[in-house]
Design a protein around this motif. Structure first.
Motif, short mmCIF file in Angstrom:
data_model
loop_
_atom_site.label_atom_id
_atom_site.label_comp_id
_atom_site.label_asym_id
_atom_site.label_seq_id
_atom_site.Cartn_x
_atom_site.Cartn_y
_atom_site.Cartn_z
N LEU A 217 0.84 -1.20 0.00
CA LEU A 217 0.00 0.00 0.00
C LEU A 217 0.87 1.25 0.00
O LEU A 217 1.98 1.27 0.54
CB LEU A 217 -0.90 0.01 1.23
CG LEU A 217 -1.95 -1.11 1.34
CD1 LEU A 217 -2.69 -0.99 2.68
CD2 LEU A 217 -2.94 -1.06 0.18
N SER A 218 0.36 2.30 -0.60
CA SER A 218 1.08 3.57 -0.59
C SER A 218 1.08 4.14 0.82
O SER A 218 0.25 3.76 1.66
CB SER A 218 0.42 4.56 -1.54
OG SER A 218 -0.86 4.94 -1.04
N PRO A 219 1.99 5.07 1.13
CA PRO A 219 1.97 5.70 2.45
C PRO A 219 0.62 6.32 2.80
O PRO A 219 0.16 6.23 3.95
CB PRO A 219 3.07 6.76 2.34
CG PRO A 219 4.02 6.19 1.35
CD PRO A 219 3.17 5.48 0.34
N ALA A 220 -0.03 6.91 1.82
CA ALA A 220 -1.34 7.51 2.08
C ALA A 220 -2.37 6.44 2.41
O ALA A 220 -3.22 6.62 3.29
CB ALA A 220 -1.79 8.32 0.86
N GLU A 221 -2.31 5.31 1.70
CA GLU A 221 -3.24 4.21 1.97
C GLU A 221 -2.96 3.59 3.33
O GLU A 221 -3.89 3.24 4.07
CB GLU A 221 -3.13 3.16 0.87
CG GLU A 221 -3.68 3.61 -0.47
CD GLU A 221 -3.38 2.62 -1.58
OE1 GLU A 221 -4.26 2.40 -2.42
OE2 GLU A 221 -2.25 2.07 -1.58
N GLN A 222 -1.70 3.43 3.69
CA GLN A 222 -1.36 2.89 5.00
C GLN A 222 -1.87 3.78 6.12
O GLN A 222 -2.32 3.30 7.16
CB GLN A 222 0.15 2.70 5.12
CG GLN A 222 0.70 1.59 4.26
CD GLN A 222 2.18 1.34 4.50
OE1 GLN A 222 2.78 1.83 5.47
NE2 GLN A 222 2.79 0.57 3.61
N ALA A 223 -1.81 5.09 5.90
CA ALA A 223 -2.23 6.04 6.93
C ALA A 223 -3.72 5.94 7.23
O ALA A 223 -4.16 6.29 8.34
CB ALA A 223 -1.89 7.46 6.51
N THR A 224 -4.50 5.44 6.28
CA THR A 224 -5.95 5.33 6.48
C THR A 224 -6.39 3.88 6.67
O THR A 224 -7.59 3.59 6.66
CB THR A 224 -6.70 5.93 5.29
OG1 THR A 224 -6.31 5.26 4.09
CG2 THR A 224 -6.39 7.43 5.16
N THR A 225 -5.43 2.96 6.86
CA THR A 225 -5.74 1.54 7.01
C THR A 225 -5.55 1.11 8.47
O THR A 225 -4.50 1.37 9.06
CB THR A 225 -4.84 0.67 6.12
OG1 THR A 225 -5.07 1.01 4.74
CG2 THR A 225 -5.15 -0.82 6.32
N THR A 226 -6.55 0.49 9.04
CA THR A 226 -6.46 -0.06 10.39
C THR A 226 -6.18 -1.55 10.28
O THR A 226 -7.06 -2.33 9.87
CB THR A 226 -7.76 0.18 11.17
OG1 THR A 226 -8.03 1.59 11.22
CG2 THR A 226 -7.65 -0.37 12.59
N LEU A 227 -4.98 -1.97 10.62
CA LEU A 227 -4.58 -3.36 10.44
C LEU A 227 -5.44 -4.32 11.26
O LEU A 227 -5.67 -5.45 10.86
CB LEU A 227 -3.11 -3.55 10.80
CG LEU A 227 -2.11 -2.98 9.78
CD1 LEU A 227 -0.69 -3.17 10.28
CD2 LEU A 227 -2.28 -3.66 8.43
N ALA A 228 -5.92 -3.85 12.40
CA ALA A 228 -6.78 -4.72 13.23
C ALA A 228 -8.05 -5.13 12.50
O ALA A 228 -8.63 -6.17 12.81
CB ALA A 228 -7.13 -4.00 14.53
N ASN A 229 -8.47 -4.33 11.52
CA ASN A 229 -9.64 -4.68 10.72
C ASN A 229 -9.29 -5.55 9.52
O ASN A 229 -10.18 -6.12 8.87
CB ASN A 229 -10.33 -3.41 10.22
CG ASN A 229 -10.87 -2.57 11.36
OD1 ASN A 229 -11.21 -3.09 12.41
ND2 ASN A 229 -10.95 -1.26 11.15
N GLU A 230 -8.01 -5.65 9.21
CA GLU A 230 -7.56 -6.38 8.03
C GLU A 230 -7.07 -7.79 8.35
O GLU A 230 -7.08 -8.67 7.48
CB GLU A 230 -6.43 -5.60 7.34
CG GLU A 230 -6.80 -4.22 6.86
CD GLU A 230 -7.77 -4.26 5.68
OE1 GLU A 230 -7.75 -5.26 4.94
OE2 GLU A 230 -8.53 -3.30 5.50
N LEU A 231 -6.62 -8.02 9.59
CA LEU A 231 -5.99 -9.29 9.94
C LEU A 231 -6.99 -10.22 10.64
O LEU A 231 -7.63 -9.82 11.62
CB LEU A 231 -4.81 -9.05 10.87
CG LEU A 231 -3.68 -8.16 10.33
CD1 LEU A 231 -2.65 -7.90 11.41
CD2 LEU A 231 -3.03 -8.80 9.10
N PRO A 232 -7.13 -11.47 10.18
CA PRO A 232 -7.96 -12.42 10.92
C PRO A 232 -7.43 -12.59 12.34
O PRO A 232 -6.22 -12.52 12.58
CB PRO A 232 -7.80 -13.72 10.12
CG PRO A 232 -7.43 -13.27 8.74
CD PRO A 232 -6.58 -12.05 8.95
N SER A 233 -8.33 -12.82 13.28
CA SER A 233 -7.92 -12.94 14.68
C SER A 233 -8.68 -14.06 15.37
O SER A 233 -9.73 -14.52 14.88
CB SER A 233 -8.14 -11.63 15.43
OG SER A 233 -9.52 -11.29 15.44
N ILE A 234 -8.16 -14.49 16.51
CA ILE A 234 -8.78 -15.56 17.29
C ILE A 234 -8.30 -15.42 18.73
O ILE A 234 -7.29 -14.75 18.99
CB ILE A 234 -8.44 -16.94 16.71
CG1 ILE A 234 -9.52 -17.97 17.03
CG2 ILE A 234 -7.07 -17.41 17.16
CD1 ILE A 234 -9.47 -19.21 16.16
#
Length: 264
Positions: A217-234
């Motif tokens: 992702l571009s720096p701008a895209e990373q700045a608006t991305t919440t990794l906790a919403n992108e990564l599967p969790s358990i």
């Protein structure tokens, strides 16, 4: 969905500065007293991953604590929700689980999948899991290392030591704990059983493919991305008993499981 993984586990780390390194590995492994790790899962979220809710993963286990070097850190550099009891600790204890083991003349042949836990002390008590997985800086870190080498040597990120909890299918797909705790209720000398519990250990499911996707992702895209919403969790809970022993060849083999270089 309910899965059961039955695993024979051995664990060890023995450096020249430590004692009890000449313990007979074969006699330990051929005994029926290595212990048991049982994990249960809940709160699976955010997409496909190794396990779903109500999975049970069972391991037989062994343990070795060895490294008593003190680690000094600067609390002003933390910048994350951090376990402040790690401000002056030794390098700790290690727990490893694998599918099988072939031991002959003090050598070990082990392979994936791998369970690993590295705790930064060798006493009874509660160890917090507070790894900053959901930061792009940590994803960069994971992109240049391997989960098995972290299990074998301990997790240090930005000069800070962390307690590590991991369950790995292979070097390219694994869980890494980011919250919760592990309680050691009994920690005795060599040859005794270590006992403890896993307490709501929340873990993200990490794959090499997902890391590369996020880092592309571009720096701008990373700045608006919440990794906790992108990564599967358990969430993992469970109990364990684990024989304390020193087995150099096993930990050496774990550290070598990522012989294929990481490609960018």
């Amino acid at each position: 969905m309910k899965k059961t993984l039955l695993t024979l586990v051995v664990a060890a780390l023995c450096l020249p500065m430590f004692t009890s390194c000449d313990e007979d590995l074969s006699s330990i492994l051929n005994s029926d007293a290595l212990g048991t790790i049982t994990l249960t899962t809940s709160q699976a979220a955010n997409g496909d991953q190794l396990y779903g809710n109500d999975s049970t993963i069972t391991f037989k286990s062994g343990l070795c604590n060895v490294d008593h070097r003190n680690i000094q850190i600067d609390v002003d550099t933390l910048g994350v929700d951090y376990d402040t009891t790690l401000l002056n600790v030794n390098a700790g204890s290690i727990y490893i689980g694998v599918n099988g083991v072939n031991v002959m003349e003090n050598t070990a042949n082990i392979d994936w999948p791998l369970f690993g836990m590295n705790l930064r002390d060798t006493v009874e008590g509660t160890y917090l899991i507070r790894v900053p997985v959901s930061t792009f800086a940590f994803l960069h870190f994971l992109d240049t290392t391997s989960i098995n080498s972290l299990v074998a040597t301990g997790l240090t990120f930005q000069s800070l030591p962390f307690n590590l909890f991991a369950v790995a299918a292979n070097k390219d797909a694994y869980y890494i704990g980011y919250n919760g705790s592990v309680s050691i209720t009994n920690f005795g000398p060599d040859g005794t059983m270590i006992e403890g519990t896993f307490n709501d250990v929340k873990a993200y499911y990490i794959t090499t493919e997902k890391i590369r996707e996020m880092l592309d992702l571009s720096p701008a895209e990373q700045a608006t991305t919440t990794l906790a919403n992108e990564l599967p969790s358990i969430t993992f809970n469970g109990t364990f008993t684990s024989r304390r022993a020193n087995m150099t060849s096993v930990i050496n083999r774990v550290n070598e499981l990522d012989e294929v270089e990481v490609t960018k």
